[in-house]
Design a protein around this motif. Sequence first.
Motif, PDB file in Angstrom:
ATOM      1  N   ALA A 130       0.831  -1.212   0.000  1.00 50.70           N
ATOM      2  CA  ALA A 130       0.000   0.000   0.000  1.00 50.70           C
ATOM      3  C   ALA A 130       0.858   1.251   0.000  1.00 50.70           C
ATOM      4  O   ALA A 130       0.474   2.293  -0.539  1.00 50.70           O
ATOM      5  N   ARG A 131       2.038   1.167   0.604  1.00 51.94           N
ATOM      6  CA  ARG A 131       2.951   2.314   0.641  1.00 51.94           C
ATOM      7  C   ARG A 131       3.435   2.667  -0.761  1.00 51.94           C
ATOM      8  O   ARG A 131       3.571   3.827  -1.129  1.00 51.94           O
ATOM      9  N   GLN A 132       3.666   1.661  -1.590  1.00 49.09           N
ATOM     10  CA  GLN A 132       4.075   1.904  -2.964  1.00 49.09           C
ATOM     11  C   GLN A 132       2.947   2.554  -3.770  1.00 49.09           C
ATOM     12  O   GLN A 132       3.185   3.443  -4.599  1.00 49.09           O
ATOM     13  N   ILE A 133       1.738   2.077  -3.530  1.00 49.79           N
ATOM     14  CA  ILE A 133       0.582   2.695  -4.211  1.00 49.79           C
ATOM     15  C   ILE A 133       0.481   4.179  -3.851  1.00 49.79           C
ATOM     16  O   ILE A 133       0.259   5.046  -4.703  1.00 49.79           O
ATOM     17  N   LYS A 134       0.640   4.498  -2.593  1.00 50.47           N
ATOM     18  CA  LYS A 134       0.538   5.888  -2.124  1.00 50.47           C
ATOM     19  C   LYS A 134       1.584   6.759  -2.797  1.00 50.47           C
ATOM     20  O   LYS A 134       1.281   7.858  -3.307  1.00 50.47           O
ATOM     21  N   PHE A 135       2.861   6.299  -2.816  1.00 52.45           N
ATOM     22  CA  PHE A 135       3.922   7.107  -3.412  1.00 52.45           C
ATOM     23  C   PHE A 135       3.710   7.265  -4.913  1.00 52.45           C
ATOM     24  O   PHE A 135       4.006   8.316  -5.497  1.00 52.45           O
ATOM     25  N   TRP A 136       3.199   6.233  -5.586  1.00 52.84           N
ATOM     26  CA  TRP A 136       3.010   6.347  -7.028  1.00 52.84           C
ATOM     27  C   TRP A 136       1.962   7.422  -7.355  1.00 52.84           C
ATOM     28  O   TRP A 136       2.137   8.216  -8.271  1.00 52.84           O
ATOM     29  N   PHE A 137       0.871   7.447  -6.592  1.00 47.99           N
ATOM     30  CA  PHE A 137      -0.160   8.467  -6.825  1.00 47.99           C
ATOM     31  C   PHE A 137       0.370   9.865  -6.534  1.00 47.99           C
ATOM     32  O   PHE A 137       0.029  10.827  -7.217  1.00 47.99           O
ATOM     33  N   GLN A 138       1.188  10.012  -5.502  1.00 44.00           N
ATOM     34  CA  GLN A 138       1.775  11.313  -5.211  1.00 44.00           C
ATOM     35  C   GLN A 138       2.646  11.786  -6.366  1.00 44.00           C
ATOM     36  O   GLN A 138       2.565  12.952  -6.795  1.00 44.00           O
ATOM     37  N   ASN A 139       3.478  10.909  -6.867  1.00 37.16           N
ATOM     38  CA  ASN A 139       4.336  11.286  -7.990  1.00 37.16           C
ATOM     39  C   ASN A 139       3.511  11.626  -9.231  1.00 37.16           C
ATOM     40  O   ASN A 139       3.824  12.561  -9.980  1.00 37.16           O
ATOM     41  N   ARG A 140       2.429  10.880  -9.448  1.00 36.45           N
ATOM     42  CA  ARG A 140       1.603  11.134 -10.627  1.00 36.45           C
ATOM     43  C   ARG A 140       0.923  12.502 -10.540  1.00 36.45           C
ATOM     44  O   ARG A 140       0.838  13.245 -11.533  1.00 36.45           O
ATOM     45  N   ARG A 141       0.432  12.830  -9.355  1.00 37.64           N
ATOM     46  CA  ARG A 141      -0.211  14.146  -9.188  1.00 37.64           C
ATOM     47  C   ARG A 141       0.801  15.266  -9.385  1.00 37.64           C
ATOM     48  O   ARG A 141       0.481  16.314  -9.966  1.00 37.64           O
ATOM     49  N   THR A 142       2.008  15.077  -8.904  1.00 40.67           N
ATOM     50  CA  THR A 142       3.045  16.096  -9.089  1.00 40.67           C
ATOM     51  C   THR A 142       3.362  16.281 -10.573  1.00 40.67           C
ATOM     52  O   THR A 142       3.538  17.413 -11.045  1.00 40.67           O
ATOM     53  N   GLN A 143       3.433  15.171 -11.320  1.00 38.86           N
ATOM     54  CA  GLN A 143       3.704  15.268 -12.750  1.00 38.86           C
ATOM     55  C   GLN A 143       2.606  16.023 -13.487  1.00 38.86           C
ATOM     56  O   GLN A 143       2.874  16.889 -14.335  1.00 38.86           O
ATOM     57  N   MET A 144       1.365  15.731 -13.164  1.00 38.02           N
ATOM     58  CA  MET A 144       0.256  16.408 -13.849  1.00 38.02           C
ATOM     59  C   MET A 144       0.218  17.891 -13.501  1.00 38.02           C
ATOM     60  O   MET A 144      -0.077  18.735 -14.350  1.00 38.02           O
ATOM     61  N   LYS A 145       0.528  18.226 -12.260  1.00 33.80           N
ATOM     62  CA  LYS A 145       0.577  19.636 -11.868  1.00 33.80           C
ATOM     63  C   LYS A 145       1.663  20.373 -12.638  1.00 33.80           C
ATOM     64  O   LYS A 145       1.471  21.500 -13.111  1.00 33.80           O
ATOM     65  N   ALA A 146       2.820  19.729 -12.780  1.00 29.61           N
ATOM     66  CA  ALA A 146       3.899  20.364 -13.531  1.00 29.61           C
ATOM     67  C   ALA A 146       3.516  20.541 -15.000  1.00 29.61           C
ATOM     68  O   ALA A 146       3.835  21.566 -15.623  1.00 29.61           O
ATOM     69  N   GLN A 147       2.829  19.566 -15.573  1.00 27.24           N
ATOM     70  CA  GLN A 147       2.393  19.692 -16.963  1.00 27.24           C
ATOM     71  C   GLN A 147       1.429  20.856 -17.146  1.00 27.24           C
ATOM     72  O   GLN A 147       1.525  21.627 -18.100  1.00 27.24           O
ATOM     73  N   HIS A 148       0.482  20.989 -16.219  1.00 31.05           N
ATOM     74  CA  HIS A 148      -0.470  22.110 -16.307  1.00 31.05           C
ATOM     75  C   HIS A 148       0.240  23.444 -16.171  1.00 31.05           C
ATOM     76  O   HIS A 148      -0.086  24.412 -16.877  1.00 31.05           O
ATOM     77  N   GLU A 149       1.224  23.531 -15.267  1.00 28.27           N
ATOM     78  CA  GLU A 149       1.942  24.790 -15.094  1.00 28.27           C
ATOM     79  C   GLU A 149       2.743  25.140 -16.335  1.00 28.27           C
ATOM     80  O   GLU A 149       2.813  26.305 -16.735  1.00 28.27           O
ATOM     81  N   ARG A 150       3.347  24.119 -16.960  1.00 31.56           N
ATOM     82  CA  ARG A 150       4.089  24.404 -18.188  1.00 31.56           C
ATOM     83  C   ARG A 150       3.162  24.898 -19.292  1.00 31.56           C
ATOM     84  O   ARG A 150       3.496  25.815 -20.045  1.00 31.56           O
ATOM     85  N   ALA A 151       1.977  24.290 -19.385  1.00 28.59           N
ATOM     86  CA  ALA A 151       1.019  24.745 -20.410  1.00 28.59           C
ATOM     87  C   ALA A 151       0.567  26.178 -20.145  1.00 28.59           C
ATOM     88  O   ALA A 151       0.463  26.994 -21.063  1.00 28.59           O
ATOM     89  N   ASP A 152       0.303  26.498 -18.874  1.00 23.71           N
ATOM     90  CA  ASP A 152      -0.103  27.872 -18.540  1.00 23.71           C
ATOM     91  C   ASP A 152       1.011  28.859 -18.852  1.00 23.71           C
ATOM     92  O   ASP A 152       0.770  29.971 -19.346  1.00 23.71           O
ATOM     93  N   ASN A 153       2.249  28.480 -18.550  1.00 20.78           N
ATOM     94  CA  ASN A 153       3.368  29.377 -18.821  1.00 20.78           C
ATOM     95  C   ASN A 153       3.517  29.633 -20.318  1.00 20.78           C
ATOM     96  O   ASN A 153       3.776  30.765 -20.744  1.00 20.78           O
ATOM     97  N   CYS A 154       3.341  28.598 -21.109  1.00 19.84           N
ATOM     98  CA  CYS A 154       3.423  28.777 -22.560  1.00 19.84           C
ATOM     99  C   CYS A 154       2.333  29.714 -23.067  1.00 19.84           C
ATOM    100  O   CYS A 154       2.575  30.591 -23.913  1.00 19.84           O
ATOM    101  N   PHE A 155       1.127  29.558 -22.535  1.00 17.96           N
ATOM    102  CA  PHE A 155       0.019  30.422 -22.961  1.00 17.96           C
ATOM    103  C   PHE A 155       0.275  31.877 -22.568  1.00 17.96           C
ATOM    104  O   PHE A 155       0.099  32.794 -23.367  1.00 17.96           O
ATOM    105  N   LEU A 156       0.710  32.091 -21.330  1.00 17.42           N
ATOM    106  CA  LEU A 156       0.969  33.457 -20.875  1.00 17.42           C
ATOM    107  C   LEU A 156       2.132  34.085 -21.636  1.00 17.42           C
ATOM    108  O   LEU A 156       2.128  35.286 -21.925  1.00 17.42           O
ATOM    109  N   ARG A 157       3.139  33.263 -21.966  1.00 17.43           N
ATOM    110  CA  ARG A 157       4.268  33.796 -22.725  1.00 17.43           C
ATOM    111  C   ARG A 157       3.812  34.236 -24.116  1.00 17.43           C
ATOM    112  O   ARG A 157       4.238  35.282 -24.627  1.00 17.43           O
ATOM    113  N   ALA A 158       2.930  33.450 -24.725  1.00 16.22           N
ATOM    114  CA  ALA A 158       2.420  33.832 -26.049  1.00 16.22           C
ATOM    115  C   ALA A 158       1.587  35.105 -25.976  1.00 16.22           C
ATOM    116  O   ALA A 158       1.686  35.984 -26.850  1.00 16.22           O
ATOM    117  N   GLU A 159       0.756  35.227 -24.935  1.00 15.37           N
ATOM    118  CA  GLU A 159      -0.040  36.442 -24.768  1.00 15.37           C
ATOM    119  C   GLU A 159       0.852  37.655 -24.550  1.00 15.37           C
ATOM    120  O   GLU A 159       0.602  38.749 -25.070  1.00 15.37           O
TER     121      GLU A 159
END
Length: 723
Positions: free
Chosen positions: A75-104
Amino acid sequence: MDFGDDQEGGSESQQQQQQRRKRYHRHTPRQIQTLEAYALTPFLLFFVFLRMFKECPHPDENQRAQLSRELGLEARQIKFWFQNRRTQMKAQHERADNCFLRAENDKIRCENIAMREALKNVICPTCGGPPVAEDYFDEQKLRMENARLKEELDRVASLTSKFLGRPYTQMPQGMPQMSASSLDLSMGGGHHHHHHGLGLGGPNLDLDLLSGAASSSEMPQFHLPPPVTEMERPAMAGMATRAMDEVIRLAQAGDHVWVKIPGGDGREILNVETYDNIFSKPGCSFRAADLRVEGSRDSALVCMTAAALVEVFMDTSNWMEFFPSIVCNARTVDVLVNGVNGRSESLILMYEELHIMTPVLPTRELSFLRYCRQIDQGLWAIADVSVDMQRDVHFGAPPRSRRLPSGCLIADMSNGYSKVTWVEHMEMEDKVSTGPLFRDIVHSGAAFGAQRWLGALQRACERCASLSSLGGMHADIAGVTAEGRRSMMKLSQRMVSSFCASMTASQHHQWTHMSGTAGNDVCVRVSMHRNGDPGQPNGVVLSAATSVWLPVASDHVFAFVRDESTRSQWDVLTHGNQVQEVSRIPNGANPGNCISLLRGLQSSQNSMLVVQESCTDASGSLVVYSPIDIPAANVVMSGEDPSGIPLLPSGFTIWPDGRSGAVGGGGASTSAGGQIAGSVVTVAFQILVSSLPSSKLNAESIATVSDLINNTVRNLRNALNCG
């Protein structure tokens, strides 16, 4: 040599490293595929299963245990995997927002460069010359040039006054002049001592020391909410539709939703508990303790067709013109839907500022949707509802204060009348505590309730009917023709609108509290502004007002103030001389709703007249008056356009004090419990301090207008036996 030992030691260290590497357990491809599918499922079903999105990215202990059994992981491995996955998705969203703001940002930078290049090639359309230098609009240079022009203007005005032998007023040619002495009714040539305080010989005070010292053209712009975006339109259309259905149900609901207030005035207030049970909304089960609900309903007949009333509701200019005593500002922010076959199905976003015409209470700012629908032939419905409160932050509205579904049903009658059922419903958070004078009026819902709105609508419709019926009337005893009466009504309507606008306590019209003298309990507030608009006297205007409680019923106070035969008992400027009514124009079924032209008697220099309008209904009363000279009165009586006549109105607003159980009537009345039925009266004066816009205010002027208000309040109390 020991090379063999070294080789053996190296092989042992390599074996240990390999063993440590073997202990690191990597997920099998099947396990990774299952984990990714389990984690991505909530995001794929985001718009359909919002609740699953909130649960799946953060699995609880039971879910993690189930996954560990299925995948053969801890169960500890499951917990860490979900944490890492959420961090990756957050970073992807931030990169997309930064690209949009840079274009604007790049887009805006390119537009800025293009505008700068275009400004370099600007040519003056008048002379065809080159563009001005870049430092031409330097703020400091403009200030120095403005100061120089003001000094030059004062010098020329002073020289002109010496040659003319009187103060020079900078007004357009053909307009009647109005000076500080115009407030005097000229009830005798020897009584002008009270105007000495309006001179400029006292100690000067900077206009900036008083709020509202800017001219009308320098007033700050209203910060309107932004227009509706394409993404917001579907949600707002659904919000307006739900509000319309709720308004229709509330207008037709019975006694289980509406409770009649004891006292016989017919007012109905909302049963909040029953309303919450019937119209429960998701996520709104509980209401904060600091929120106050105002809900009321009223019905009446008004002398206007339903189609004409709909035009009043959907046009913000007509809306302000019909309700100047309630609406001090209104704007159409955006038109979401244009009506079909007229105004039906129209949807607009409105901004509105409401007031009670007193410097004591701040205004209410609201941004709301207004939806119009024709239900049947001759039956219309208007629904209002505040938009998402996140939008209200853009123009500084109090947070969490909003208009819940409100509006009215308008049924066309066969005789040119319409039956209007008005529903008013607000949820307010009082950021500023209401003073004791207006606490009962505001907290009872009478200040912005359905009865007040409907009473103002009835008066406005009766006024329109009176104006349209003047064509068939003959000249009165003063020789005023129908055209003259129509001109008088237009002049009076502008006078009332100007008075109501000057009696607001908005962020753009601030009042300063003046400390009273010893033994005087009247609290006077003053405001300064420079006039420059057409139809107003040019120069510096000082406004002063106060609100007091009188132990006399409001209808009795109104009858006393509006009666010309008793005017000399309270009006300081009559100097005790009687006043005669020259002409009278009724503009409603109530005898108190009329326009009068007054003049003073026993005067050796009777050069001034007074235009007065009085109006009343169950929610309150209003008496407004303004002096005009004889040439201006002749312009009005002849039926000419009165828009160029300068007016500086003063007057009274009279409210029932709102105390429950109090009984009205003439004189000081008491209820069965011994409570006095009183009224809240606001007294307001406006004085033209100087016709020079650049002149400074002096302490004598403030003292004069304060004495004027104090003496008026004292005379009212003495004449009404208030002690």
